[in-house]
Motif scaffolding. Sequence first.
Motif, PDB file in Angstrom:
ATOM      1  N   TRP A   1       0.846  -1.201   0.000  1.00  0.00           N
ATOM      2  CA  TRP A   1       0.000   0.000   0.000  1.00  0.00           C
ATOM      3  C   TRP A   1       0.877   1.245   0.000  1.00  0.00           C
ATOM      4  O   TRP A   1       1.740   1.422   0.850  1.00  0.00           O
ATOM      5  N   VAL A   2       0.649   2.119  -0.986  1.00  0.00           N
ATOM      6  CA  VAL A   2       1.457   3.341  -1.086  1.00  0.00           C
ATOM      7  C   VAL A   2       0.614   4.586  -0.830  1.00  0.00           C
ATOM      8  O   VAL A   2       1.095   5.706  -0.961  1.00  0.00           O
ATOM      9  N   GLY A   3      -0.667   4.393  -0.468  1.00  0.00           N
ATOM     10  CA  GLY A   3      -1.550   5.528  -0.219  1.00  0.00           C
ATOM     11  C   GLY A   3      -1.481   6.017   1.223  1.00  0.00           C
ATOM     12  O   GLY A   3      -0.553   5.692   1.970  1.00  0.00           O
ATOM     13  N   ARG A   4      -2.493   6.760   1.612  1.00  0.00           N
ATOM     14  CA  ARG A   4      -2.542   7.357   2.946  1.00  0.00           C
ATOM     15  C   ARG A   4      -3.001   6.305   3.966  1.00  0.00           C
ATOM     16  O   ARG A   4      -3.746   5.377   3.639  1.00  0.00           O
ATOM     17  N   THR A   5      -2.604   6.498   5.227  1.00  0.00           N
ATOM     18  CA  THR A   5      -3.028   5.600   6.304  1.00  0.00           C
ATOM     19  C   THR A   5      -3.422   6.422   7.520  1.00  0.00           C
ATOM     20  O   THR A   5      -2.982   7.563   7.697  1.00  0.00           O
ATOM     21  N   GLY A   6      -4.275   5.800   8.362  1.00  0.00           N
ATOM     22  CA  GLY A   6      -4.705   6.460   9.589  1.00  0.00           C
ATOM     23  C   GLY A   6      -6.216   6.546   9.671  1.00  0.00           C
ATOM     24  O   GLY A   6      -6.936   6.038   8.810  1.00  0.00           O
ATOM     25  N   PHE A   7      -6.700   7.189  10.734  1.00  0.00           N
ATOM     26  CA  PHE A   7      -8.127   7.430  10.850  1.00  0.00           C
ATOM     27  C   PHE A   7      -8.531   8.505   9.839  1.00  0.00           C
ATOM     28  O   PHE A   7      -7.730   9.373   9.478  1.00  0.00           O
ATOM     29  N   LEU A   8      -9.787   8.454   9.417  1.00  0.00           N
ATOM     30  CA  LEU A   8     -10.268   9.436   8.437  1.00  0.00           C
ATOM     31  C   LEU A   8     -10.010  10.859   8.899  1.00  0.00           C
ATOM     32  O   LEU A   8      -9.504  11.689   8.130  1.00  0.00           O
ATOM     33  N   TYR A   9     -10.351  11.168  10.145  1.00  0.00           N
ATOM     34  CA  TYR A   9     -10.200  12.547  10.611  1.00  0.00           C
ATOM     35  C   TYR A   9      -8.736  12.973  10.621  1.00  0.00           C
ATOM     36  O   TYR A   9      -8.426  14.152  10.378  1.00  0.00           O
ATOM     37  N   GLU A  10      -7.814  12.025  10.880  1.00  0.00           N
ATOM     38  CA  GLU A  10      -6.392  12.375  10.907  1.00  0.00           C
ATOM     39  C   GLU A  10      -5.915  12.811   9.523  1.00  0.00           C
ATOM     40  O   GLU A  10      -5.178  13.802   9.398  1.00  0.00           O
ATOM     41  N   VAL A  11      -6.318  12.083   8.502  1.00  0.00           N
ATOM     42  CA  VAL A  11      -5.909  12.424   7.138  1.00  0.00           C
ATOM     43  C   VAL A  11      -6.532  13.755   6.715  1.00  0.00           C
ATOM     44  O   VAL A  11      -5.865  14.605   6.111  1.00  0.00           O
ATOM     45  N   ILE A  12      -7.806  13.959   7.054  1.00  0.00           N
ATOM     46  CA  ILE A  12      -8.471  15.224   6.700  1.00  0.00           C
ATOM     47  C   ILE A  12      -7.790  16.387   7.417  1.00  0.00           C
ATOM     48  O   ILE A  12      -7.580  17.458   6.830  1.00  0.00           O
ATOM     49  N   GLN A  13      -7.411  16.197   8.677  1.00  0.00           N
ATOM     50  CA  GLN A  13      -6.726  17.255   9.426  1.00  0.00           C
ATOM     51  C   GLN A  13      -5.395  17.642   8.775  1.00  0.00           C
ATOM     52  O   GLN A  13      -4.959  18.795   8.860  1.00  0.00           O
ATOM     53  N   GLN A  14      -4.752  16.677   8.117  1.00  0.00           N
ATOM     54  CA  GLN A  14      -3.491  16.965   7.437  1.00  0.00           C
ATOM     55  C   GLN A  14      -3.701  17.837   6.202  1.00  0.00           C
ATOM     56  O   GLN A  14      -2.790  18.539   5.769  1.00  0.00           O
ATOM     57  N   ASP A  15      -4.916  17.810   5.643  1.00  0.00           N
ATOM     58  CA  ASP A  15      -5.185  18.498   4.383  1.00  0.00           C
ATOM     59  C   ASP A  15      -5.909  19.828   4.550  1.00  0.00           C
ATOM     60  O   ASP A  15      -5.946  20.628   3.614  1.00  0.00           O
ATOM     61  N   TYR A  16      -6.505  20.062   5.704  1.00  0.00           N
ATOM     62  CA  TYR A  16      -7.345  21.252   5.904  1.00  0.00           C
ATOM     63  C   TYR A  16      -6.854  22.091   7.072  1.00  0.00           C
ATOM     64  O   TYR A  16      -6.287  21.565   8.036  1.00  0.00           O
ATOM     65  N   THR A  17      -7.149  23.376   6.987  1.00  0.00           N
ATOM     66  CA  THR A  17      -6.937  24.262   8.137  1.00  0.00           C
ATOM     67  C   THR A  17      -8.230  24.947   8.544  1.00  0.00           C
ATOM     68  O   THR A  17      -8.342  25.458   9.654  1.00  0.00           O
TER      69      THR A  17
END
Length: 260
Positions: A195-211
């Motif tokens: 797997w080369v995509g993103r990992t983690g809980f959904l909210y964690e990945v969204i937090q990385q992308d949004y402010t």
Amino acid sequence: MKNDVKTLPIAQYDACVTKIESLNKRTFEIELLAPEGTILHYKSGQYLKLELDVNNDSKPLWLSYTISSRLEADKPNKVCLIIQVASDFSGKVVDCLFAAKASNQPVKIMLAMGKAFLQTSLDQPHLFVAAGSGISKIKCITEEILHRNPDANINIYWSNRHNDDFFLLEQFHDWATTHKNLNFTTILESAQSGWVGRTGFLYEVIQQDYTDLKETHAYLCGSPKMVYGTIDQLNALGLQERNCYSDVFEFSPRAEKLEA
């Protein structure tokens, strides 16, 4: 979260199972057609009930499934479902549908239900969050939005436990390529071989992308724990529950709201 939305009248129809397509090793897309000339009435994001004698005991059950296809003007008698075989029971459901298709016997459907359908202004950014087969609703709503406004701002996050749980990836990636304001992100809960995509809980990945999510409308599809947990975690970025839509709000209201 809106509770005062207008819903359409609920009606029953006989429908033929016209197509069953395998999307991955345990997920099937089911196409149902009501009689020619029928106009089905539903809004993108609603669900229907399907009557099947799953246990072969002459005691048919009404089962709820999200509608995975937008209502098409040139084929208003068609509706599609996505069913994942995750248990013996869901396996029996798919077997019943294969049998109905083979014998050309209609099944009864009842639609449409659910308040978490597309009802937001397409001028505002949309955040779509799905776990597992919850992507069915997101697919349907995305089709409707792109039909109305191909330049709408849409960000889709889809999480699964295993790499081979994903399906329809080509369609979602095509949308992301064709529509400049649509982004599609796949996530695994934990890292796996290959797997080369993103990992983690959904909210964690969204937090990385949004402010800032103050002006964002979110549609969330998954378990109550996922839906409420994601909303609560994203509240720090400005996501407001009144701007969120989920069937969970009807099926599993927050405990404190039941006590009010």
